[in-house]
Design a protein around this motif. Sequence first.
Motif, PDB file in Angstrom:
ATOM      1  N   GLY A 184       0.793  -1.231   0.000  1.00  0.00           N
ATOM      2  CA  GLY A 184       0.000   0.000   0.000  1.00  0.00           C
ATOM      3  C   GLY A 184       0.818   1.269   0.000  1.00  0.00           C
ATOM      4  N   ASN A 185       2.116   1.194  -0.236  1.00  0.00           N
ATOM      5  CA  ASN A 185       2.966   2.381  -0.249  1.00  0.00           C
ATOM      6  C   ASN A 185       3.015   2.995  -1.642  1.00  0.00           C
ATOM      7  N   VAL A 186       3.074   4.338  -1.686  1.00  0.00           N
ATOM      8  CA  VAL A 186       3.172   5.062  -2.950  1.00  0.00           C
ATOM      9  C   VAL A 186       4.642   5.244  -3.293  1.00  0.00           C
ATOM     10  N   ILE A 187       5.027   4.773  -4.494  1.00  0.00           N
ATOM     11  CA  ILE A 187       6.421   4.892  -4.932  1.00  0.00           C
ATOM     12  C   ILE A 187       6.435   5.354  -6.390  1.00  0.00           C
ATOM     13  N   ASN A 188       7.632   5.700  -6.854  1.00  0.00           N
ATOM     14  CA  ASN A 188       7.891   5.990  -8.266  1.00  0.00           C
ATOM     15  C   ASN A 188       6.957   7.066  -8.819  1.00  0.00           C
ATOM     16  N   ILE A 189       6.848   8.202  -8.122  1.00  0.00           N
ATOM     17  CA  ILE A 189       6.046   9.324  -8.619  1.00  0.00           C
ATOM     18  C   ILE A 189       6.812   9.998  -9.751  1.00  0.00           C
ATOM     19  N   ASN A 190       6.155  10.158 -10.916  1.00  0.00           N
ATOM     20  CA  ASN A 190       6.826  10.753 -12.068  1.00  0.00           C
ATOM     21  C   ASN A 190       5.796  11.358 -13.011  1.00  0.00           C
ATOM     22  N   GLN A 191       6.288  11.937 -14.118  1.00  0.00           N
ATOM     23  CA  GLN A 191       5.411  12.490 -15.153  1.00  0.00           C
ATOM     24  C   GLN A 191       5.747  11.924 -16.530  1.00  0.00           C
ATOM     25  N   LEU A 192       6.183  10.679 -16.571  1.00  0.00           N
ATOM     26  CA  LEU A 192       6.437  10.030 -17.847  1.00  0.00           C
ATOM     27  C   LEU A 192       5.133  10.018 -18.647  1.00  0.00           C
ATOM     28  N   GLN A 193       5.182  10.564 -19.860  1.00  0.00           N
ATOM     29  CA  GLN A 193       3.959  10.815 -20.619  1.00  0.00           C
ATOM     30  C   GLN A 193       3.328   9.530 -21.167  1.00  0.00           C
ATOM     31  N   LYS A 194       1.993   9.466 -21.024  1.00  0.00           N
ATOM     32  CA  LYS A 194       1.204   8.362 -21.557  1.00  0.00           C
ATOM     33  C   LYS A 194      -0.168   8.904 -21.946  1.00  0.00           C
ATOM     34  N   PRO A 195      -0.538   8.896 -23.222  1.00  0.00           N
ATOM     35  CA  PRO A 195      -1.849   9.438 -23.624  1.00  0.00           C
ATOM     36  C   PRO A 195      -2.999   8.551 -23.164  1.00  0.00           C
ATOM     37  N   LEU A 196      -4.068   9.183 -22.727  1.00  0.00           N
ATOM     38  CA  LEU A 196      -5.287   8.466 -22.333  1.00  0.00           C
ATOM     39  C   LEU A 196      -6.505   8.935 -23.131  1.00  0.00           C
ATOM     40  N   ALA A 197      -6.589  10.241 -23.394  1.00  0.00           N
ATOM     41  CA  ALA A 197      -7.765  10.793 -24.069  1.00  0.00           C
ATOM     42  C   ALA A 197      -7.696  10.632 -25.575  1.00  0.00           C
ATOM     43  N   ARG A 198      -6.516  10.552 -26.132  1.00  0.00           N
ATOM     44  CA  ARG A 198      -6.350  10.502 -27.580  1.00  0.00           C
ATOM     45  C   ARG A 198      -7.054   9.275 -28.158  1.00  0.00           C
ATOM     46  N   GLY A 199      -7.861   9.545 -29.194  1.00  0.00           N
ATOM     47  CA  GLY A 199      -8.554   8.453 -29.875  1.00  0.00           C
ATOM     48  C   GLY A 199      -9.802   7.962 -29.173  1.00  0.00           C
ATOM     49  N   GLN A 200     -10.092   8.512 -27.995  1.00  0.00           N
ATOM     50  CA  GLN A 200     -11.295   8.083 -27.274  1.00  0.00           C
ATOM     51  C   GLN A 200     -12.514   8.773 -27.862  1.00  0.00           C
ATOM     52  N   ASN A 201     -13.577   8.038 -28.044  1.00  0.00           N
ATOM     53  CA  ASN A 201     -14.813   8.608 -28.563  1.00  0.00           C
ATOM     54  C   ASN A 201     -15.447   9.477 -27.500  1.00  0.00           C
ATOM     55  N   LYS A 202     -15.442  10.791 -27.710  1.00  0.00           N
ATOM     56  CA  LYS A 202     -16.016  11.717 -26.746  1.00  0.00           C
ATOM     57  C   LYS A 202     -17.411  12.120 -27.172  1.00  0.00           C
TER      58      LYS A 202
END
Length: 202
Positions: A184-202
Amino acid sequence: MALFGSGQRSDLDPFTDLLFNALLTFTFLFLVALLLLNPPAKTGIIDPKAELLVTVSWPDLDPNDIDLWAQGPGGRKVWYKRTQDGLIHLDRDDRGLVNDTQVVEGREIINPLNQEVLTIRGRPPGEYVVNVHYFKSESAEAVPVTVYLAEVNPVMKVLHYHTLQLTREGEEATAVRFTLTPEGNVININQLQKPLARGQNK
């Protein structure tokens, strides 16, 4: 004849003491009953409903619509059209100034706050990704977006806080990524980019 002589106590003293003690007892019981009927408000106490809290905010009264997207260990996405997946909940979706006004007693009241709130109500192990998406621009201007990640239990603890710029409509950025261990520990906090919204039917 005087009731009270020098160095002498009146015969009425025990009766007076009894009345005084009875009055004190009655007053005490009355106050206890009053407190039980109307307990004091617990100001400053938060009743947390989550383990982790993510807030995304942008300037007050900004008309632009910024969306929060999230993905948990299961790989499914949470966004304004799918506000829950397992223990991940999008608790507040904000559309800029849209729906931020209401009329009360003939007066228009505006809520200036622009903020989206995501809660994680457990600690399933795996990676979590939180993105911000410049969904709709009303001003055609860049928007500073502040991201805040906090651990709620056992005590409130800020884990990550920063501000990024979204410069144009349609732009998406990973605001924060982190991993929950099996303990339950939080580790490896970062901002490595990963798209989530792209290509999603909005």
